[in-house]
Write a protein that holds these residues in place. Structure first.
Motif, PDB file in Angstrom:
ATOM      1  N   ASP A 230     -23.938 -19.865 -17.154  1.00 12.54           N
ATOM      2  CA  ASP A 230     -24.116 -19.547 -15.730  1.00 12.54           C
ATOM      3  C   ASP A 230     -24.600 -20.878 -14.857  1.00 12.54           C
ATOM      4  O   ASP A 230     -25.637 -20.818 -14.318  1.00 12.54           O
ATOM      5  CB  ASP A 230     -24.748 -18.134 -15.301  1.00 12.54           C
ATOM      6  N   VAL A 231     -23.727 -22.067 -14.727  1.00 13.02           N
ATOM      7  CA  VAL A 231     -24.221 -23.253 -14.373  1.00 13.02           C
ATOM      8  C   VAL A 231     -24.303 -23.287 -12.727  1.00 13.02           C
ATOM      9  O   VAL A 231     -24.897 -23.833 -12.238  1.00 13.02           O
ATOM     10  CB  VAL A 231     -23.165 -24.475 -14.594  1.00 13.02           C
ATOM     11  N   ALA A 232     -23.876 -21.999 -12.208  1.00 18.06           N
ATOM     12  CA  ALA A 232     -23.817 -21.852 -10.767  1.00 18.06           C
ATOM     13  C   ALA A 232     -25.245 -21.973 -10.439  1.00 18.06           C
ATOM     14  O   ALA A 232     -25.760 -22.274  -9.155  1.00 18.06           O
ATOM     15  CB  ALA A 232     -23.083 -20.624 -10.227  1.00 18.06           C
ATOM     16  N   ILE A 233     -26.195 -21.373 -11.059  1.00 19.32           N
ATOM     17  CA  ILE A 233     -27.604 -21.312 -10.697  1.00 19.32           C
ATOM     18  C   ILE A 233     -28.409 -22.574 -11.048  1.00 19.32           C
ATOM     19  O   ILE A 233     -29.624 -22.625 -10.967  1.00 19.32           O
ATOM     20  CB  ILE A 233     -28.175 -20.096 -11.607  1.00 19.32           C
ATOM     21  N   VAL A 351     -27.187 -18.521 -25.226  1.00 16.07           N
ATOM     22  CA  VAL A 351     -26.806 -19.534 -26.329  1.00 16.07           C
ATOM     23  C   VAL A 351     -25.841 -20.557 -25.090  1.00 16.07           C
ATOM     24  O   VAL A 351     -26.060 -21.913 -25.051  1.00 16.07           O
ATOM     25  CB  VAL A 351     -26.140 -19.469 -27.350  1.00 16.07           C
ATOM     26  N   TYR A 352     -25.163 -19.973 -24.542  1.00 18.34           N
ATOM     27  CA  TYR A 352     -24.408 -20.858 -23.541  1.00 18.34           C
ATOM     28  C   TYR A 352     -25.195 -21.148 -22.458  1.00 18.34           C
ATOM     29  O   TYR A 352     -24.921 -22.549 -22.049  1.00 18.34           O
ATOM     30  CB  TYR A 352     -23.144 -19.923 -22.884  1.00 18.34           C
ATOM     31  N   ASP A 353     -26.079 -20.650 -21.843  1.00 19.25           N
ATOM     32  CA  ASP A 353     -27.031 -21.277 -20.854  1.00 19.25           C
ATOM     33  C   ASP A 353     -27.884 -22.597 -21.285  1.00 19.25           C
ATOM     34  O   ASP A 353     -28.247 -23.230 -20.857  1.00 19.25           O
ATOM     35  CB  ASP A 353     -27.788 -20.068 -20.356  1.00 19.25           C
ATOM     36  N   TYR A 354     -28.301 -22.309 -22.718  1.00 22.96           N
ATOM     37  CA  TYR A 354     -29.155 -23.042 -23.588  1.00 22.96           C
ATOM     38  C   TYR A 354     -28.336 -24.425 -23.536  1.00 22.96           C
ATOM     39  O   TYR A 354     -28.928 -25.648 -23.172  1.00 22.96           O
ATOM     40  CB  TYR A 354     -29.272 -22.643 -24.751  1.00 22.96           C
ATOM     41  N   VAL A 355     -27.177 -24.304 -23.759  1.00 28.79           N
ATOM     42  CA  VAL A 355     -26.385 -25.621 -24.291  1.00 28.79           C
ATOM     43  C   VAL A 355     -26.124 -26.344 -22.728  1.00 28.79           C
ATOM     44  O   VAL A 355     -25.884 -27.437 -22.719  1.00 28.79           O
ATOM     45  CB  VAL A 355     -25.142 -25.415 -25.081  1.00 28.79           C
ATOM     46  N   SER A 356     -26.055 -25.531 -21.827  1.00 26.76           N
ATOM     47  CA  SER A 356     -25.790 -26.039 -20.454  1.00 26.76           C
ATOM     48  C   SER A 356     -26.868 -27.267 -19.749  1.00 26.76           C
ATOM     49  O   SER A 356     -26.657 -28.204 -19.052  1.00 26.76           O
ATOM     50  CB  SER A 356     -25.381 -25.099 -19.400  1.00 26.76           C
ATOM     51  N   THR A 357     -28.052 -26.851 -20.343  1.00 22.59           N
ATOM     52  CA  THR A 357     -29.150 -27.665 -19.995  1.00 22.59           C
ATOM     53  C   THR A 357     -29.294 -29.333 -20.683  1.00 22.59           C
ATOM     54  O   THR A 357     -29.658 -29.912 -20.025  1.00 22.59           O
ATOM     55  CB  THR A 357     -30.522 -26.817 -20.426  1.00 22.59           C
ATOM     56  N   ILE A 374     -21.086 -21.968 -31.804  1.00 22.23           N
ATOM     57  CA  ILE A 374     -21.310 -22.600 -30.407  1.00 22.23           C
ATOM     58  C   ILE A 374     -21.867 -23.851 -30.639  1.00 22.23           C
ATOM     59  O   ILE A 374     -21.664 -24.791 -29.791  1.00 22.23           O
ATOM     60  CB  ILE A 374     -21.825 -21.761 -29.431  1.00 22.23           C
ATOM     61  N   LEU A 375     -23.177 -23.756 -31.469  1.00 24.20           N
ATOM     62  CA  LEU A 375     -23.994 -24.853 -31.475  1.00 24.20           C
ATOM     63  C   LEU A 375     -23.388 -25.861 -32.714  1.00 24.20           C
ATOM     64  O   LEU A 375     -24.034 -26.875 -32.558  1.00 24.20           O
ATOM     65  CB  LEU A 375     -25.108 -24.229 -31.966  1.00 24.20           C
ATOM     66  N   ARG A 415     -25.097 -32.198 -22.647  1.00 25.35           N
ATOM     67  CA  ARG A 415     -24.548 -31.657 -21.477  1.00 25.35           C
ATOM     68  C   ARG A 415     -23.205 -31.415 -21.078  1.00 25.35           C
ATOM     69  O   ARG A 415     -22.684 -30.478 -20.799  1.00 25.35           O
ATOM     70  CB  ARG A 415     -25.635 -32.087 -19.992  1.00 25.35           C
ATOM     71  N   ARG A 416     -22.758 -32.671 -21.481  1.00 25.85           N
ATOM     72  CA  ARG A 416     -21.268 -32.787 -21.025  1.00 25.85           C
ATOM     73  C   ARG A 416     -20.381 -31.897 -22.366  1.00 25.85           C
ATOM     74  O   ARG A 416     -19.228 -31.548 -21.875  1.00 25.85           O
ATOM     75  CB  ARG A 416     -20.844 -34.277 -21.033  1.00 25.85           C
ATOM     76  N   HIS A 417     -21.044 -31.968 -23.444  1.00 28.75           N
ATOM     77  CA  HIS A 417     -20.383 -31.102 -24.461  1.00 28.75           C
ATOM     78  C   HIS A 417     -20.216 -29.530 -24.300  1.00 28.75           C
ATOM     79  O   HIS A 417     -19.327 -29.137 -24.547  1.00 28.75           O
ATOM     80  CB  HIS A 417     -21.186 -31.510 -25.900  1.00 28.75           C
ATOM     81  N   ALA A 418     -21.331 -29.279 -23.359  1.00 31.76           N
ATOM     82  CA  ALA A 418     -21.378 -27.805 -23.306  1.00 31.76           C
ATOM     83  C   ALA A 418     -20.456 -27.381 -21.973  1.00 31.76           C
ATOM     84  O   ALA A 418     -20.080 -26.439 -21.603  1.00 31.76           O
ATOM     85  CB  ALA A 418     -22.755 -27.660 -22.679  1.00 31.76           C
ATOM     86  N   GLU A 419     -19.870 -28.349 -21.121  1.00 31.27           N
ATOM     87  CA  GLU A 419     -19.217 -27.940 -19.893  1.00 31.27           C
ATOM     88  C   GLU A 419     -17.957 -27.052 -20.334  1.00 31.27           C
ATOM     89  O   GLU A 419     -17.591 -26.602 -19.513  1.00 31.27           O
ATOM     90  CB  GLU A 419     -18.514 -29.210 -19.407  1.00 31.27           C
ATOM     91  N   GLN A 420     -17.396 -27.123 -21.749  1.00 29.75           N
ATOM     92  CA  GLN A 420     -16.279 -26.336 -22.078  1.00 29.75           C
ATOM     93  C   GLN A 420     -16.736 -24.691 -21.928  1.00 29.75           C
ATOM     94  O   GLN A 420     -15.960 -23.985 -22.123  1.00 29.75           O
ATOM     95  CB  GLN A 420     -15.905 -26.766 -23.444  1.00 29.75           C
ATOM     96  N   TYR A 421     -18.131 -24.578 -22.147  1.00 28.19           N
ATOM     97  CA  TYR A 421     -18.442 -23.192 -22.184  1.00 28.19           C
ATOM     98  C   TYR A 421     -18.717 -22.549 -20.854  1.00 28.19           C
ATOM     99  O   TYR A 421     -19.350 -21.311 -20.810  1.00 28.19           O
ATOM    100  CB  TYR A 421     -19.736 -23.147 -23.128  1.00 28.19           C
TER     101      TYR A 421
END
Length: 631
Positions: A230-233, A351-357, A374-375, A415-421
């Motif tokens: 949830d990258v909107a936050i 896990v998805y929010d974690y990778v976005s950081t 995912i990881l 962080r760029r790697h996680a954009e796909q999620y």
């Protein structure tokens, strides 16, 4: 009347519910609204969420204003903590009542906790549909009782429906085994659901493939619709930094504490072992944030006890975090702890929010866990070898090296790697597929509009919460058996917060608890013989002697059989009625609470004498009543 296609979405966990499933359902409703659909969400009232795991009102601001939300007054009776709402039968025999309650639920729908909602839920959804017919129904479990209106409207009105399982009804995903037999009521009902569904969604390939094996004729209509970040936050734009080689670190876990107390203790013990072996960790901290416990156990669980026991080793629990504040919490941490139960079927949402950081992530879960998918390509992932304390300690030491060695560029790459999620990207193919099928005239999908500019200034800052207190409160706690360590710590918190705490219970239980409360009032069993002071002689055949004999005969031959038939809970209420100090304390209390099932009837009766004081079941509900836990 709008001419746009209409989606009827049955979403049990929807804002402001503080549940892990809420983010998927929020994004699903928003995605259809942005694709040009009129969306009606059917969910529960806020009171239902307050009763369960709490609310996060910051989520309401993220709901697309075009979405209509219908809230049904359904709630879980099994986790009710307001004793005033109990029937006398429930107060007298809580466990028997609960067993019968689950049996009654299953008679309506094959789901013990929620099945009793089936009839009211179906009737309510019919009314919503009749008010404005829909073109498609989407329903999301758990609970699977929310699937019942889908089959009902299909059979009644021919309304097509989609099942968003998220996890799996037919599989116990934590124990990796079938949840029910194919010829069971649940198995037969699910077969009907699957046979008529337009399609079904699952959060990962393992569950999707397992369902394809169970229902091979429908396999082509089973789709993986993953959770996402949830990258909107702002989780994808927290400032990046590289700690100095001697700088203390902060490891953090954020999420609902749904894993066992044993795993909690293994993590804390692993942290202690690692601290002894590393100078930097010896000056570092481990923080837990998130909701802990449900209903009466909220804030007073065995997991909370395990964390508190390691406070001297830099371990702490900081309470729940509003979704809008998660980025600010992540910003204060150097590495993230991914603690998960289950195995190959459990992906989790965090896990998805974690990778976005872009922060280093240290796993504490089984080796073949679904989250590993995912990881696996995340460049700053530290994989644990096992979930024993020694394995966790080794992972902490390895993670410390990763934190110290990762450059800012390494973190940005992660962080760029996680954009796909990103969550909306995960949902888009499913929304487009259904839009093409049921609303072919909608050829434009509105861009996702909730992604704020990527500047660190936009990160929401966690607001401070005033220190709670219970000054001036007279809290009377009734108990009939030794309390757990979690309860003892919570009672201590009441006193530390200014409450005057009085304990009422049998002497055998309260003897070792005298230092825990301001006052202790002991009760004798209702069948205990009348005590005569050794210094006072009682002459046989005198009126006093006759009175003692009569009372003892009554306790043995009348009260004894009564308690055996009705239950020991009734006996403790009789004991309290005989004690003037106990009755006075119950009448003067500003908060009444039972700490175990056998004390519930005592508090139920006391609440009818003291009509001003709240009457709560469980120490967690008592803390919440006084504002000592955040919801």
């Amino acid at each position: 009347m709008s001419t746009r296609p209409h989606l009827l979405y049955l979403a049990w966990g929807f804002p402001p519910a503080a549940k892990s499933c809420v983010y998927r359902k929020l994004a699903t409703a928003n995605s259809f609204a942005r694709a040009g659909w009129d969306v009606t969400v059917v969910t529960l009232t806020e009171d239902a969420w307050i009763r369960e795991q709490g609310v996060d009102r910051s989520l309401l601001a993220l709901v697309d204003p075009r979405i209509r939300v219908v809230r049904l007054p359904l709630s879980r009776e099994d986790i009710e903590t307001d004793i005033r709402r109990f029937s006398e039968d429930r107060a007298l025999r809580p466990r028997t009542w609960l067993k019968r309650h689950y049996q009654q639920n299953v008679s309506h729908f094959p789901e013990a906790t929620f099945g009793g909602w089936r009839d009211e839920l179906v009737a309510s959804v019919r009314r919503v549909y009749d008010e404005r017919p829909a073109d498609l129904l989407l329903t999301s479990g758990v609970p699977y009782t929310f699937f019942a209106p889908a089959l009902d409207l299909f059979e009644r009105n021919g309304l097509p429906y989609v099942l968003d399982y998220r996890d799996a009804w037919a599989i116990d995903i934590l124990r990796d085994r079938p949840a029910f037999r194919p010829d069971s009521p649940a198995g037969l009902y699910e077969a009907r659901l699957i046979s008529h569904a337009t399609e079904a969604w699952f959060v990962n390939g393992a569950i999707r493939d397992a369902y394809a094996d169970i229902y091979p004729d429908r396999a082509q209509d089973f789709h993986v619709v993953r959770n996402g970040s949830d990258v909107a936050i702002g989780t994808d734009k927290i400032p990046m930094r590289q700690p100095g080689p001697d700088e203390p670190l902060t490891f953090g876990y954020l999420g609902t504490v749904s894993f066992s107390a044993g795993l909690t203790r293994a993590v804390c013990e692993g942290w202690r072992i690692a601290r002894e072996a590393n100078d930097v960790l010896r000056r570092s901290r481990l923080e837990f944030r998130g909701h802990m416990g449900v209903g009466a156990n909220r804030g007073a669980s065995a997991q909370a006890v395990a964390i508190a026991e390691y406070a001297k080793h830099g371990v702490s629990y900081g309470g729940p975090v509003a979704k809008a504040d998660t980025a600010a919490v992540y910003e204060a941490w150097d590495a993230l702890l991914l603690i998960l139960p289950g195995g190959r079927y459990v992906t989790s949402g965090k896990v998805y929010d974690y990778v976005s950081t872009g922060l280093p992530i240290m796993s504490v879960h089984e080796w073949d866990h679904a989250a590993a998918e995912i990881l696996s390509d995340y460049p700053l992932w530290v994989r644990n070898d096992g979930v024993e304390a020694e394995d966790v300690a080794e992972a902490f030491l390895q993670a410390t090296k990763v934190v110290q060695g990762a450059t800012v560029e390494d973190r940005l790459t992660a962080r760029r790697h996680a954009e796909q999620y990103e969550r909306y990207a995960q949902l888009r193919p499913a929304v487009e597929r259904l839009t093409t099928r049921f609303a072919p005239g909608l050829d434009h999908v509105e861009p996702v509009g909730d992604r704020a500019p990527k500047t660190g200034e936009d990160v929401h800052r966690e607001t401070s919460v005033p220190g709670p207190h219970a000054k001036g409160e007279r809290v009377v706690l009734a108990l009939t058996s030794p309390p757990s360590e979690a309860v003892r710590r919570s009672v201590a918190l009441l006193r530390e917060s200014g409450a005057h705490v009085e304990l009422i219970g049998p002497d055998s239980v309260l003897e070792e608890l005298r230092g825990l409360a301001d006052e202790v009032i002991t009760l004798q069993r209702a069948t205990a013989p009348v005590k005569v002071s050794p210094s006072t002689s009682v002459t046989r055949f005198t009126p006093r002697w006759a009175s003692v004999v009569a009372r003892n005969l009554g306790r043995r031959h009348i009260i004894g059989p009564y308690v055996r038939v009705v239950g020991r809970s009734a006996g403790w209420w009789l004991s309290a009625r005989r004690s003037p100090p106990a009755m006075q304390a119950l009448k003067d209390a500003t908060v009444l609470a039972s700490l175990d099932d056998s004390a519930t009837y005592l508090i139920w009766n006391a609440s009818r004498l003291n009509t001003r004081a709240p009457a709560r079941a469980g120490i967690g509900a008592t803390l919440e009543e006084l504002g000592l836990t955040r919801i």
